[in-house]
Design a protein around this motif. Structure first.
Motif, PDB file in Angstrom:
ATOM      1  N   PRO A  43       0.832  -1.210   0.000  1.00  0.00           N
ATOM      2  CA  PRO A  43       0.000   0.000   0.000  1.00  0.00           C
ATOM      3  C   PRO A  43       0.862   1.255   0.000  1.00  0.00           C
ATOM      4  O   PRO A  43       1.889   1.326   0.678  1.00  0.00           O
ATOM      5  N   LEU A  44       0.439   2.236  -0.766  1.00  0.00           N
ATOM      6  CA  LEU A  44       1.130   3.520  -0.839  1.00  0.00           C
ATOM      7  C   LEU A  44       0.306   4.577  -0.121  1.00  0.00           C
ATOM      8  O   LEU A  44      -0.930   4.493  -0.073  1.00  0.00           O
ATOM      9  N   PRO A  45       0.960   5.602   0.445  1.00  0.00           N
ATOM     10  CA  PRO A  45       0.188   6.680   1.086  1.00  0.00           C
ATOM     11  C   PRO A  45      -0.618   7.452   0.056  1.00  0.00           C
ATOM     12  O   PRO A  45      -0.308   7.448  -1.138  1.00  0.00           O
ATOM     13  N   LEU A  46      -1.642   8.107   0.513  1.00  0.00           N
ATOM     14  CA  LEU A  46      -2.443   8.918  -0.383  1.00  0.00           C
ATOM     15  C   LEU A  46      -1.591  10.019  -0.999  1.00  0.00           C
ATOM     16  O   LEU A  46      -0.718  10.597  -0.324  1.00  0.00           O
ATOM     17  N   PRO A  47      -1.794  10.331  -2.298  1.00  0.00           N
ATOM     18  CA  PRO A  47      -0.974  11.367  -2.939  1.00  0.00           C
ATOM     19  C   PRO A  47      -1.119  12.740  -2.287  1.00  0.00           C
ATOM     20  O   PRO A  47      -0.270  13.602  -2.465  1.00  0.00           O
ATOM     21  N   THR A  48      -2.177  12.930  -1.504  1.00  0.00           N
ATOM     22  CA  THR A  48      -2.376  14.222  -0.850  1.00  0.00           C
ATOM     23  C   THR A  48      -1.326  14.499   0.220  1.00  0.00           C
ATOM     24  O   THR A  48      -1.201  15.628   0.693  1.00  0.00           O
ATOM     25  N   THR A  49      -0.554  13.461   0.619  1.00  0.00           N
ATOM     26  CA  THR A  49       0.490  13.702   1.615  1.00  0.00           C
ATOM     27  C   THR A  49       1.609  14.563   1.051  1.00  0.00           C
ATOM     28  O   THR A  49       2.341  15.216   1.809  1.00  0.00           O
ATOM     29  N   GLY A  50       1.786  14.552  -0.271  1.00  0.00           N
ATOM     30  CA  GLY A  50       2.803  15.386  -0.902  1.00  0.00           C
ATOM     31  C   GLY A  50       4.218  14.906  -0.714  1.00  0.00           C
ATOM     32  O   GLY A  50       5.174  15.625  -1.033  1.00  0.00           O
ATOM     33  N   ALA A  51       4.407  13.679  -0.211  1.00  0.00           N
ATOM     34  CA  ALA A  51       5.759  13.149  -0.001  1.00  0.00           C
ATOM     35  C   ALA A  51       5.763  11.664  -0.328  1.00  0.00           C
ATOM     36  O   ALA A  51       4.807  10.937  -0.034  1.00  0.00           O
ATOM     37  N   ALA A  52       6.854  11.214  -0.944  1.00  0.00           N
ATOM     38  CA  ALA A  52       7.006   9.785  -1.226  1.00  0.00           C
ATOM     39  C   ALA A  52       7.394   9.055   0.056  1.00  0.00           C
ATOM     40  O   ALA A  52       8.136   9.596   0.885  1.00  0.00           O
ATOM     41  N   PRO A  53       6.927   7.814   0.245  1.00  0.00           N
ATOM     42  CA  PRO A  53       7.373   7.051   1.411  1.00  0.00           C
ATOM     43  C   PRO A  53       8.837   6.655   1.273  1.00  0.00           C
ATOM     44  O   PRO A  53       9.355   6.522   0.161  1.00  0.00           O
ATOM     45  N   PHE A  54       9.505   6.476   2.412  1.00  0.00           N
ATOM     46  CA  PHE A  54      10.906   6.050   2.440  1.00  0.00           C
ATOM     47  C   PHE A  54      10.966   4.671   3.066  1.00  0.00           C
ATOM     48  O   PHE A  54      10.504   4.465   4.188  1.00  0.00           O
ATOM     49  N   TRP A  55      11.559   3.723   2.332  1.00  0.00           N
ATOM     50  CA  TRP A  55      11.614   2.340   2.811  1.00  0.00           C
ATOM     51  C   TRP A  55      13.051   1.823   2.812  1.00  0.00           C
ATOM     52  O   TRP A  55      13.754   1.900   1.806  1.00  0.00           O
ATOM     53  N   HIS A  56      13.481   1.246   3.948  1.00  0.00           N
ATOM     54  CA  HIS A  56      14.713   0.456   3.976  1.00  0.00           C
ATOM     55  C   HIS A  56      14.455  -0.917   3.358  1.00  0.00           C
ATOM     56  O   HIS A  56      15.348  -1.515   2.760  1.00  0.00           O
ATOM     57  N   ARG A  57      13.288  -1.429   3.540  1.00  0.00           N
ATOM     58  CA  ARG A  57      12.840  -2.694   2.983  1.00  0.00           C
ATOM     59  C   ARG A  57      11.376  -2.527   2.625  1.00  0.00           C
ATOM     60  O   ARG A  57      10.693  -1.674   3.181  1.00  0.00           O
ATOM     61  N   LEU A  58      10.894  -3.343   1.697  1.00  0.00           N
ATOM     62  CA  LEU A  58       9.490  -3.248   1.345  1.00  0.00           C
ATOM     63  C   LEU A  58       8.630  -3.881   2.428  1.00  0.00           C
ATOM     64  O   LEU A  58       8.953  -4.969   2.920  1.00  0.00           O
ATOM     65  N   PRO A  59       7.536  -3.233   2.790  1.00  0.00           N
ATOM     66  CA  PRO A  59       6.664  -3.779   3.832  1.00  0.00           C
ATOM     67  C   PRO A  59       5.799  -4.916   3.291  1.00  0.00           C
ATOM     68  O   PRO A  59       4.603  -4.755   3.029  1.00  0.00           O
ATOM     69  N   THR A  60       6.411  -6.073   3.094  1.00  0.00           N
ATOM     70  CA  THR A  60       5.701  -7.252   2.614  1.00  0.00           C
ATOM     71  C   THR A  60       6.137  -8.465   3.414  1.00  0.00           C
ATOM     72  O   THR A  60       7.298  -8.559   3.840  1.00  0.00           O
ATOM     73  N   ASP A  61       5.206  -9.392   3.618  1.00  0.00           N
ATOM     74  CA  ASP A  61       5.527 -10.655   4.267  1.00  0.00           C
ATOM     75  C   ASP A  61       5.735 -11.769   3.253  1.00  0.00           C
ATOM     76  O   ASP A  61       6.021 -12.918   3.629  1.00  0.00           O
ATOM     77  N   GLN A  62       5.586 -11.464   1.965  1.00  0.00           N
ATOM     78  CA  GLN A  62       5.807 -12.485   0.956  1.00  0.00           C
ATOM     79  C   GLN A  62       7.282 -12.897   0.960  1.00  0.00           C
ATOM     80  O   GLN A  62       8.177 -12.085   1.257  1.00  0.00           O
ATOM     81  N   LYS A  63       7.535 -14.134   0.610  1.00  0.00           N
ATOM     82  CA  LYS A  63       8.889 -14.695   0.730  1.00  0.00           C
ATOM     83  C   LYS A  63       9.740 -14.310  -0.486  1.00  0.00           C
ATOM     84  O   LYS A  63      10.162 -15.145  -1.276  1.00  0.00           O
ATOM     85  N   VAL A  64       9.996 -13.013  -0.585  1.00  0.00           N
ATOM     86  CA  VAL A  64      10.757 -12.473  -1.700  1.00  0.00           C
ATOM     87  C   VAL A  64      11.759 -11.442  -1.185  1.00  0.00           C
ATOM     88  O   VAL A  64      11.592 -10.871  -0.110  1.00  0.00           O
ATOM     89  N   ALA A  65      12.822 -11.237  -1.958  1.00  0.00           N
ATOM     90  CA  ALA A  65      13.793 -10.174  -1.703  1.00  0.00           C
ATOM     91  C   ALA A  65      14.154  -9.549  -3.049  1.00  0.00           C
ATOM     92  O   ALA A  65      13.872 -10.117  -4.106  1.00  0.00           O
ATOM     93  N   PHE A  66      14.796  -8.397  -3.006  1.00  0.00           N
ATOM     94  CA  PHE A  66      14.954  -7.582  -4.204  1.00  0.00           C
ATOM     95  C   PHE A  66      16.422  -7.214  -4.429  1.00  0.00           C
ATOM     96  O   PHE A  66      17.123  -6.808  -3.498  1.00  0.00           O
TER      97      PHE A  66
END
Length: 285
Positions: free
Chosen positions: A87-110
């Motif tokens: 999930p992404l924040p609503l565009p009305t926040t005016g800022a992109a989210p910052f992630w050290h890792r993707l917030p997923t529990d799926q068994k994947v890495a990037f």
């Protein structure tokens, strides 16, 4: 290892279009590579192996350091699960989210590769294609402009180009106008080169502030992506005491001479953790 079928189909369609445009539809198809030191803008596009899953002859051991040797070392992964976009924040926040890792529990890495100006090992595109390695390239636009065919080869093999600024300067503490010029300027140049506008941004050195997140958002970035492990000269450097790749982790390496070793080390670390490599862009829509 299996890449996302739709993306590999798109890569194949892109390849066919490039072949038609370049007049390479006659004669035998074979892999074409450009020199890592002499850019050739008029060079023919990369033609991947007609058998991406081909393996070395069982009667002869491949020479260490050869492409076939690297392919022989790649672990066998289970199919990646169907991506569940984060999930992404609503565009009305005016800022992109910052992630050290993707917030997923799926068994994947990037797997991600940065910069592009220092070194460009010649067999990376073949390795990415034949081993089905999903990679995201965070490129500085001057390197992309100087060596466009090299990065297009990896793009056709299934890689995706994202934004890493123009000049690779630290952005933290800089004015909004400066940061926007660096981010939007690179996004514009990369789009012109590769036909797709970057939707992810990585700040140089990972250094950023709240202004960076606003400028990235205003330049079209859906997220600002940091990393959780680094890979250099064939060694994975963990930044947590567990020393294991976790679901959603992002591995960082660079276009350096040992990139083939770094890709292989990342694959083995992901495999040891019981995960499968996946493409960032499948999870950030």
């Amino acid at each position: 290892m299996s890449a996302t079928p739709a993306r590999r189909s798109l890569a194949a369609v892109t390849l066919l279009a490039l072949l038609v445009l370049s007049g390479c539809t006659t004669g035998p198809a074979h892999a074409r590579r450009i020199s890592a030191h002499q850019p050739t803008p008029s060079a023919s596009p990369f033609v991947p192996s007609t058998s991406p899953s081909a393996s070395p002859s069982p009667t002869a051991k491949p020479a260490p350091g050869s492409l076939d040797w690297y392919l022989s070392q790649v672990p066998t992964f289970p199919e990646a699960p169907p991506p569940q976009p984060v999930p992404l924040p609503l565009p009305t926040t005016g800022a992109a989210p910052f992630w050290h890792r993707l917030p997923t529990d799926q068994k994947v890495a990037f797997i991600t590769i940065d910069d592009g100006g220092l070194a460009r090992p010649s067999e990376v595109a073949d390795f990415v294609w034949r081993a089905h390695i999903p990679v995201t390239m965070f490129l500085n636009s001057p390197a992309a402009e100087e060596y466009p065919e090299y990065f297009r080869q990896i793009q056709v093999a299934g890689g995706v180009v994202e934004n890493h600024t123009i000049n690779h300067n630290s952005l933290a503490g800089r004015s909004y106008d400066y940061q926007k010029r660096e981010i939007c300027g690179a996004a514009d140049r990369l789009e012109a080169l590769f036909g797709r506008r970057a939707t992810l941004f990585r700040p140089p050195f990972g250094e950023h502030d709240s202004t960076t997140l606003r400028a990235a958002h205003d330049c079209g970035a859906k997220a600002v992506v940091h990393w959780t492990e680094t890979v250099h000269e064939g060694k994975v450097r963990y930044q947590t005491p567990e020393k294991v790749v976790r679901p959603g982790d992002v591995l960082l390496m660079h276009f350096r001479p040992a990139l083939m070793d770094d890709l292989l080390a990342a694959l083995k670390a992901i495999h040891r953790a019981g995960l499968t490599p996946a493409l960032l862009e499948d999870y950030v829509l």
